[in-house]
Scaffold this motif. Structure first.
Motif, PDB file in Angstrom:
ATOM      1  N   LYS A  64      -3.804   4.900  -8.345  1.00  0.00           N
ATOM      2  CA  LYS A  64      -3.464   3.556  -7.889  1.00  0.00           C
ATOM      3  C   LYS A  64      -4.050   3.262  -6.511  1.00  0.00           C
ATOM      4  O   LYS A  64      -4.395   2.117  -6.209  1.00  0.00           O
ATOM      5  CB  LYS A  64      -1.939   3.388  -7.852  1.00  0.00           C
ATOM      6  CG  LYS A  64      -1.289   3.419  -9.224  1.00  0.00           C
ATOM      7  CD  LYS A  64       0.218   3.233  -9.116  1.00  0.00           C
ATOM      8  CE  LYS A  64       0.868   3.257 -10.497  1.00  0.00           C
ATOM      9  NZ  LYS A  64       2.343   3.103 -10.421  1.00  0.00           N
ATOM     10  N   SER A  94      -6.505   0.334  -5.301  1.00  0.00           N
ATOM     11  CA  SER A  94      -6.184  -0.485  -4.130  1.00  0.00           C
ATOM     12  C   SER A  94      -7.398  -0.632  -3.219  1.00  0.00           C
ATOM     13  O   SER A  94      -7.641  -1.708  -2.657  1.00  0.00           O
ATOM     14  CB  SER A  94      -5.024   0.141  -3.357  1.00  0.00           C
ATOM     15  OG  SER A  94      -3.851   0.206  -4.140  1.00  0.00           O
ATOM     16  N   SER A 105      -1.380   2.309   3.912  1.00  0.00           N
ATOM     17  CA  SER A 105      -1.514   0.891   4.214  1.00  0.00           C
ATOM     18  C   SER A 105      -2.439   0.672   5.405  1.00  0.00           C
ATOM     19  O   SER A 105      -3.279  -0.246   5.398  1.00  0.00           O
ATOM     20  CB  SER A 105      -0.134   0.278   4.519  1.00  0.00           C
ATOM     21  OG  SER A 105       0.719   0.386   3.391  1.00  0.00           O
ATOM     22  N   LEU A 143      -6.031   1.219   4.278  1.00  0.00           N
ATOM     23  CA  LEU A 143      -6.534   0.050   3.544  1.00  0.00           C
ATOM     24  C   LEU A 143      -6.909  -1.073   4.511  1.00  0.00           C
ATOM     25  O   LEU A 143      -7.895  -1.779   4.304  1.00  0.00           O
ATOM     26  CB  LEU A 143      -5.485  -0.433   2.546  1.00  0.00           C
ATOM     27  CG  LEU A 143      -5.229   0.473   1.337  1.00  0.00           C
ATOM     28  CD1 LEU A 143      -4.071  -0.063   0.508  1.00  0.00           C
ATOM     29  CD2 LEU A 143      -6.472   0.615   0.483  1.00  0.00           C
TER      30      LEU A 143
END
Length: 325
Positions: free
Chosen positions: A7, A11, A203, A206
């Motif tokens: 996943k 992303s 996070s 990303l």
């Protein structure tokens, strides 16, 4: 056999697509304070590293001289020597410029934040990563201009790096130190919310990836050369990364480093800092007209290393670690 797609990898792909269609959110005119968020996020990541680390673990990481020697040798010697092997095959000025761009990238120090974050995700030696990624930037101030000086007559090395050091101390060193000081009080909290902290780490990664690709799309670096030239540059960056990654892994095994140290050696030893590259380019190349082309291999390598290392780190994160090691 059913193939399960990670996943986090999906992303990353989604973030790059968003960066392509909406690069303005990550651009200099954006009202979204991505730089501030990333800066605070990185500091918090290192703060929690400090909490998770014990003083004894940190001391053990610093004393691991074989790991440090391998990482710094890979960063500042193996990289440049590999690129140097291709110099005799240059035939014209255009090839000379492209080669100079690859050599410049090869002579740069390792990047700090993403190296440590990726090592943490892959369950490598975090203290060793912090030490090597941090010291690499300091060594690079002397080594990078020295390497480039062999091929550029007008290289200049006088520059005030005070701002870089201040940022390094503020974003990396101080949060780790504060975390170490508060380790005995907040260690239980960090262990309890370990999964949420991992989500926070991802996070921030990303966000960094989005920022990097947004700037690339805004500057249109992918449109400055033909598709064929761009493809060949990408293959060159991928080839250089792969050779160094594999070679570092082989050497790490030969000198009997454990799995965690092997991960740290490969992740830190193959990284190159886009931040240092941008700053150094202004010093070394000045107003050289071809500076955009010279920086292109670094930009491609930067994107390549983030993507590949993130995928590898995500895969390694799922492995079971032998607690007796």
């Amino acid at each position: 056999m059913k193939i399960k797609i990670d996943k986090f990898v999906l992303s990353i792909i989604l973030v790059i697509i968003i960066a392509y269609f909406f690069p303005q959110w990550g651009g200099p005119q954006s009202k979204i304070p991505i730089d501030t968020i990333s800066t605070v996020g990185i500091s918090l990541i290192f703060f929690f590293y400090g909490i998770k680390l014990g003083p004894e673990k940190l001391k053990a990481g610093i004393k691991n001289w074989k790991l440090h020697l391998l990482v710094q040798s890979t960063t500042f010697f193996i990289f440049p020597l590999l690129v140097l092997l291709f110099r005799p095959f240059l035939q014209n000025e255009a090839q000379e410029t492209i080669w100079l761009g690859f050599f410049f990238l090869a002579a740069l120090p390792s990047t700090v934040s993403s190296s440590v974050v990726m090592v943490s995700m892959a369950k490598g030696n975090i203290p060793g990563a912090i030490f090597n990624a941090s010291i690499s930037g300091i060594i690079g101030i002397a080594i990078t201009p020295l390497w480039m000086g062999f091929f550029i007559n007008d290289a200049h090395t006088d520059f005030d790096f005070t701002e870089i050091y201040i940022k390094l101390i503020a974003q990396i060193v101080l949060p780790v130190v504060v975390g170490l000081i508060l380790q005995q009080y907040l260690n239980t909290f960090a262990q309890k919310y370990s999964s949420k902290l991992t989500l926070f780490d991802k996070s921030i990664i990303l966000l960094i990836i989005y920022k990097s690709f947004s700037e690339s799309f805004i500057k249109n670096i992918f449109g400055s050369v033909s598709i064929l030239d761009l493809f060949l540059l990408f293959i060159g960056a991928l080839f250089l990364f792969s050779i160094v990654f594999i070679l570092t892994g082989v050497i790490a095994k030969k000198i009997s480093l454990n799995k965690e140290d092997q991960i740290t050696a490969q992740f830190c030893g193959t990284k190159k800092s886009l931040v240092h590259g941008t700053v150094f380019s202004k010093i070394i190349f000045g107003n050289m007209g071809a500076i955009g082309i010279i920086l292109l291999p670094l930009m491609l390598f930067h994107a390549t290393q983030i993507l590949i290392i993130t995928v590898i780190a995500s895969s390694l994160a799922k492995r079971k670690i032998d607690e007796n090691l």
